[in-house]
Design a protein around this motif. Structure first.
Motif, mmCIF file in Angstrom:
data_model
loop_
_atom_site.group_PDB
_atom_site.id
_atom_site.type_symbol
_atom_site.label_atom_id
_atom_site.label_comp_id
_atom_site.label_asym_id
_atom_site.label_seq_id
_atom_site.Cartn_x
_atom_site.Cartn_y
_atom_site.Cartn_z
ATOM 1 N N PRO A 1 0.990 -1.200 0.110
ATOM 2 C CA PRO A 1 0.084 0.179 0.110
ATOM 3 C C PRO A 1 0.828 1.244 -0.011
ATOM 4 C CG PRO A 1 -0.216 -1.029 2.039
ATOM 5 C CD PRO A 1 0.468 -1.996 1.330
ATOM 6 N N ALA A 2 2.226 1.124 0.129
ATOM 7 C CA ALA A 2 2.997 2.233 0.285
ATOM 8 C C ALA A 2 2.781 3.315 -0.992
ATOM 9 C CB ALA A 2 4.492 1.888 0.553
ATOM 10 N N TYR A 3 2.853 2.168 -2.326
ATOM 11 C CA TYR A 3 2.839 2.945 -3.446
ATOM 12 C C TYR A 3 1.485 3.952 -3.838
ATOM 13 C CZ TYR A 3 6.991 0.229 -3.926
ATOM 14 O OH TYR A 3 8.344 0.103 -3.913
ATOM 15 N N GLY A 4 0.465 3.170 -3.318
ATOM 16 C CA GLY A 4 -0.634 3.884 -3.374
ATOM 17 C C GLY A 4 -0.982 5.161 -2.537
ATOM 18 N N ARG A 5 -0.203 5.037 -1.408
ATOM 19 C CA ARG A 5 -0.343 6.020 -0.470
ATOM 20 C C ARG A 5 0.563 7.316 -1.121
ATOM 21 N NH1 ARG A 5 0.477 2.427 3.732
ATOM 22 N NH2 ARG A 5 2.756 2.806 3.788
ATOM 23 N N ALA A 6 1.767 6.784 -1.799
ATOM 24 C CA ALA A 6 2.517 7.822 -2.257
ATOM 25 C C ALA A 6 1.885 8.613 -3.744
ATOM 26 C CB ALA A 6 3.681 7.530 -2.671
ATOM 27 N N GLY A 7 0.765 8.128 -4.138
ATOM 28 C CA GLY A 7 -0.051 8.723 -5.305
ATOM 29 C C GLY A 7 0.226 7.924 -6.603
ATOM 30 N N PHE A 8 0.936 6.579 -6.644
ATOM 31 C CA PHE A 8 1.228 5.965 -7.712
ATOM 32 C C PHE A 8 -0.174 5.328 -8.276
ATOM 33 C CE2 PHE A 8 5.502 6.445 -6.026
ATOM 34 C CZ PHE A 8 6.324 6.308 -7.235
ATOM 35 N N VAL A 9 -0.384 5.186 -9.480
ATOM 36 C CA VAL A 9 -1.159 4.232 -9.956
ATOM 37 C C VAL A 9 -0.446 2.642 -10.040
ATOM 38 C CG1 VAL A 9 -2.552 3.402 -12.068
ATOM 39 C CG2 VAL A 9 -2.283 5.997 -11.540
ATOM 40 N N THR A 10 -1.180 1.841 -9.660
ATOM 41 C CA THR A 10 -0.551 0.257 -9.503
ATOM 42 C C THR A 10 -1.185 -0.216 -10.712
ATOM 43 O OG1 THR A 10 -1.836 -0.627 -8.126
ATOM 44 C CG2 THR A 10 -0.075 0.583 -7.285
ATOM 45 N N TYR A 11 -0.378 -1.294 -11.442
ATOM 46 C CA TYR A 11 -0.764 -2.249 -12.448
ATOM 47 C C TYR A 11 -0.497 -3.653 -12.077
ATOM 48 C CZ TYR A 11 -0.542 2.255 -14.637
ATOM 49 O OH TYR A 11 -0.863 3.612 -14.929
ATOM 50 N N GLY A 12 -1.269 -4.535 -12.711
ATOM 51 C CA GLY A 12 -1.195 -5.925 -12.038
ATOM 52 C C GLY A 12 -0.532 -6.714 -13.022
ATOM 53 N N SER A 13 -0.156 -8.068 -12.819
ATOM 54 C CA SER A 13 0.335 -8.842 -13.967
ATOM 55 C C SER A 13 -0.199 -10.147 -13.388
ATOM 56 C CB SER A 13 1.972 -8.607 -14.166
ATOM 57 O OG SER A 13 2.606 -9.238 -12.827
ATOM 58 N N GLY A 14 -0.308 -11.288 -14.368
ATOM 59 C CA GLY A 14 -0.648 -12.435 -14.046
ATOM 60 C C GLY A 14 -0.619 -13.360 -15.080
ATOM 61 N N ARG A 15 -1.096 -14.654 -14.943
ATOM 62 C CA ARG A 15 -1.071 -15.655 -15.989
ATOM 63 C C ARG A 15 -2.418 -16.543 -15.968
ATOM 64 N NH1 ARG A 15 3.212 -18.122 -18.588
ATOM 65 N NH2 ARG A 15 3.029 -20.188 -19.441
ATOM 66 N N VAL A 16 -2.731 -16.713 -17.200
ATOM 67 C CA VAL A 16 -3.798 -17.550 -17.526
ATOM 68 C C VAL A 16 -3.488 -18.618 -18.264
ATOM 69 C CG1 VAL A 16 -6.306 -17.529 -18.304
ATOM 70 C CG2 VAL A 16 -5.460 -15.701 -17.294
ATOM 71 N N VAL A 17 -3.659 -19.892 -17.859
ATOM 72 C CA VAL A 17 -3.264 -21.039 -18.687
ATOM 73 C C VAL A 17 -4.573 -21.837 -19.374
ATOM 74 C CG1 VAL A 17 -2.110 -23.243 -18.777
ATOM 75 C CG2 VAL A 17 -0.927 -21.265 -17.466
ATOM 76 N N PHE A 18 -5.542 -21.607 -18.348
ATOM 77 C CA PHE A 18 -6.624 -22.375 -18.758
ATOM 78 C C PHE A 18 -7.906 -21.263 -18.837
ATOM 79 C CE2 PHE A 18 -3.980 -25.495 -16.869
ATOM 80 C CZ PHE A 18 -4.039 -26.321 -17.843
ATOM 81 N N PRO A 19 -8.885 -21.522 -19.574
ATOM 82 C CA PRO A 19 -9.950 -20.636 -19.720
ATOM 83 C C PRO A 19 -10.465 -20.325 -18.420
ATOM 84 C CG PRO A 19 -10.098 -21.931 -21.808
ATOM 85 C CD PRO A 19 -9.082 -22.401 -20.725
ATOM 86 N N HIS A 20 -10.813 -21.251 -17.684
ATOM 87 C CA HIS A 20 -11.467 -21.262 -16.360
ATOM 88 C C HIS A 20 -10.935 -20.330 -15.364
ATOM 89 C CE1 HIS A 20 -9.151 -24.490 -15.080
ATOM 90 N NE2 HIS A 20 -8.976 -23.793 -13.938
ATOM 91 N N GLU A 21 -9.488 -20.082 -15.462
ATOM 92 C CA GLU A 21 -8.721 -19.215 -14.643
ATOM 93 C C GLU A 21 -8.870 -17.705 -14.793
ATOM 94 O OE1 GLU A 21 -4.733 -22.104 -14.190
ATOM 95 O OE2 GLU A 21 -4.759 -20.415 -15.412
ATOM 96 N N ALA A 22 -9.463 -17.274 -16.376
ATOM 97 C CA ALA A 22 -9.432 -15.917 -16.301
ATOM 98 C C ALA A 22 -10.284 -14.817 -15.234
ATOM 99 C CB ALA A 22 -10.105 -15.845 -17.700
#
Length: 290
Positions: free
Chosen positions: A50-71
């Motif tokens: 949460p330190a980055y949000g408190r500092a005013g940053f926009v945060t971006y996620g990353s992930g992996r989807v191997v099977f359709p049901h995971e999306a």
């Protein structure tokens, strides 16, 4: 169309495992956030601190989807973490056309239901590892958007070999759909090279500047006016820590020193700043005349 549509962000893998002589900010998350802000970054990827949000940053996620049901689950988790969008590694690269399309359909559907943007990353060992097939996905699923990590194509498909201009023209439907860029420059034989170290910049640097400018021009011509494009250097170390042992990913190039150990030859923090300035210039060049 103003430069406010360009977001300078940093994937925090860039500041992991740096040499002791790096000029990167150090300390706890608050201290690192302050250093990133002072350097001109306004977004971060690769953290839920949460330190980055408190500092005013926009945060971006990353992930992996191997099977359709995971999306649905993957994107819902990223949304709940407060990320503005998510970049995704999709599949393994061994999918048939129909299997790959089901993955894309599942991601697009989950993204629409959640109202959470998801950008498929160009990456080895995924359904986008091949340029020709990726253009096929665009043809069949034109709503798809991308995170352009172009060194995977440039190095993995040896883009310098052959007619580079023809390849760029073929890739135009992809450029039109780029909404996020992982800043990294590769060569014909290395996925991540340092800029202005060892005299090996050219012609690779000029080609990446050209590709980034095409990404930005495609974004400006096709994305809604309220959207911004994110440029985030992702300069990774030689190895990352895992629960049991270091995992050697061999992104950062190392050489053997007098002490017998292997060391990085450049400061990835400083390199990220250089790449960001290159990207700013490429974005400015992509802007339509006033």
């Amino acid at each position: 169309m103003s430069e406010s549509r360009f977001v300078a962000a940093l994937n925090l893998g860039t500041v992991q495992g740096l040499p002791s002589w790096s000029t990167a900010p150090t300390g706890n998350a608050d201290a690192i956030a302050a250093g990133l802000w002072a350097a001109g970054y306004r977004g971060v990827q690769g953290t839920e601190d949460p330190a980055y949000g408190r500092a005013g940053f926009v945060t971006y996620g990353s992930g992996r989807v191997v099977f359709p049901h995971e999306a649905q689950e993957v994107l819902q988790r990223q949304q709940q973490a407060g990320h503005a969008c998510t970049t995704l590694h999709v599949g393994t690269g061994f999918e048939s056309d129909s299997e790959a399309l089901r993955l894309i359909e599942a991601i697009l559907g989950a993204s629409a239901r959640l109202g959470h943007p998801a950008h498929v990353e160009t990456h080895r060992a995924t359904i986008t590892q091949d340029i020709w097939r990726t253009m096929r996905w665009v043809q069949l699923m034109p709503e798809i958007t991308f995170n352009a990590d172009l060194s995977h194509w440039y190095t993995g498909l040896e883009m310098p070999y052959g007619d580079f201009a023809a390849k760029m023209a073929f890739m135009q439907p992809f450029f039109d759909r780029v909404r996020f860029v992982h800043g990294r420059i590769g060569s014909g034989g290395a996925i991540q090279i340092a800029v202005s170290v060892g005299g090996h910049d050219e012609p690779h640097v000029s080609r990446f500047k050209q590709m980034w400018q095409h990404c930005f021009a495609g974004f400006l011509a096709n994305a809604p006016a309220e959207e911004s494009i994110v440029f985030a250097p992702e300069l990774l170390p030689e190895a990352v820590d895992t629960a049991n042992r270091p995992l050697f990913i061999d992104y950062a190039l190392t050489t053997k020193g007098d002490d017998g150990a292997f060391h990085e030859g450049s400061d990835r923090w400083e390199q990220g700043l250089r790449l960001t300035e290159m990207a700013r210039a490429a974005f400015a060049a992509a802007l339509p005349p006033a």
